[in-house]
Motif scaffolding. Structure first.
Motif, short mmCIF file in Angstrom:
data_model
loop_
_atom_site.label_atom_id
_atom_site.label_comp_id
_atom_site.label_asym_id
_atom_site.label_seq_id
_atom_site.Cartn_x
_atom_site.Cartn_y
_atom_site.Cartn_z
N SER A 215 -12.40 -9.49 -71.05
CA SER A 215 -12.90 -9.84 -72.38
C SER A 215 -12.09 -9.15 -73.48
O SER A 215 -12.15 -9.54 -74.63
CB SER A 215 -14.39 -9.47 -72.51
OG SER A 215 -14.56 -8.06 -72.55
N ARG A 216 -11.32 -8.14 -73.12
CA ARG A 216 -10.46 -7.45 -74.09
C ARG A 216 -9.28 -8.32 -74.52
O ARG A 216 -8.67 -8.06 -75.54
CB ARG A 216 -9.94 -6.15 -73.50
CG ARG A 216 -11.03 -5.17 -73.14
CD ARG A 216 -10.43 -3.95 -72.50
NE ARG A 216 -11.45 -3.03 -72.06
CZ ARG A 216 -11.21 -1.76 -71.82
NH1 ARG A 216 -10.00 -1.27 -71.98
NH2 ARG A 216 -12.18 -0.98 -71.41
N GLY A 217 -8.94 -9.32 -73.69
CA GLY A 217 -7.91 -10.29 -74.06
C GLY A 217 -6.48 -9.83 -73.91
O GLY A 217 -5.57 -10.44 -74.46
N SER A 218 -6.22 -8.78 -73.14
CA SER A 218 -4.85 -8.28 -73.02
C SER A 218 -4.20 -8.57 -71.67
O SER A 218 -3.10 -8.11 -71.41
CB SER A 218 -4.83 -6.76 -73.27
OG SER A 218 -5.62 -6.10 -72.30
N ASP A 219 -4.85 -9.34 -70.82
CA ASP A 219 -4.32 -9.61 -69.49
C ASP A 219 -3.59 -10.95 -69.48
O ASP A 219 -4.12 -11.95 -69.95
CB ASP A 219 -5.44 -9.62 -68.45
CG ASP A 219 -6.13 -8.27 -68.38
OD1 ASP A 219 -5.47 -7.31 -67.97
OD2 ASP A 219 -7.31 -8.18 -68.77
N PRO A 220 -2.37 -10.98 -68.92
CA PRO A 220 -1.58 -12.21 -68.95
C PRO A 220 -2.15 -13.29 -68.03
O PRO A 220 -2.80 -13.00 -67.02
CB PRO A 220 -0.21 -11.76 -68.46
CG PRO A 220 -0.47 -10.55 -67.63
CD PRO A 220 -1.67 -9.88 -68.26
#
Length: 100
Positions: A26-31
């Motif tokens: 949910s942090r949105g930083s994973d490719p």
């Protein structure tokens, strides 16, 4: 540096692990990568552990803090490695899951 890979877990809390991964993504930083037209998310997390005594580490553990208490999400046993006071171990956990 040592690289260990295993699919043989001695402890695996699937429901808590799934919740952990949902929160982390949910942090949105994973490719997100695409393989054969299927999308996968690559989730990589690092956990550190420092040692103040000599010993043998026989397993690697992924923990989460739930209600201020450590919760084992996954553990896998291996041949172990020796540690001495002052050593710090970084465990890099990599998960790949399909994107719905």
């Amino acid at each position: 540096m040592t690289y260990l890979e295993s699919t043989k877990f001695s402890d695996l809390n699937l429901s808590s692990l799934e919740s952990f991964l949902d929160f982390e993504t949910s942090r949105g930083s994973d490719p997100i990568i695409t393989i054969d037209e299927t999308q996968f998310q690559v989730i990589r997390r690092v956990q550190s552990q420092s040692f103040n005594s000599e010993g043998l580490v026989p397993s690697t553990v992924l923990l989460d803090n739930v209600d201020e208490k450590p919760l084992v999400l996954a553990r896998f046993a291996h041949d172990g490695y020796s540690v001495v006071p002052g050593d710090t171990i970084e465990s890099i956990w990599t998960f790949v899951r399909s994107v719905s």
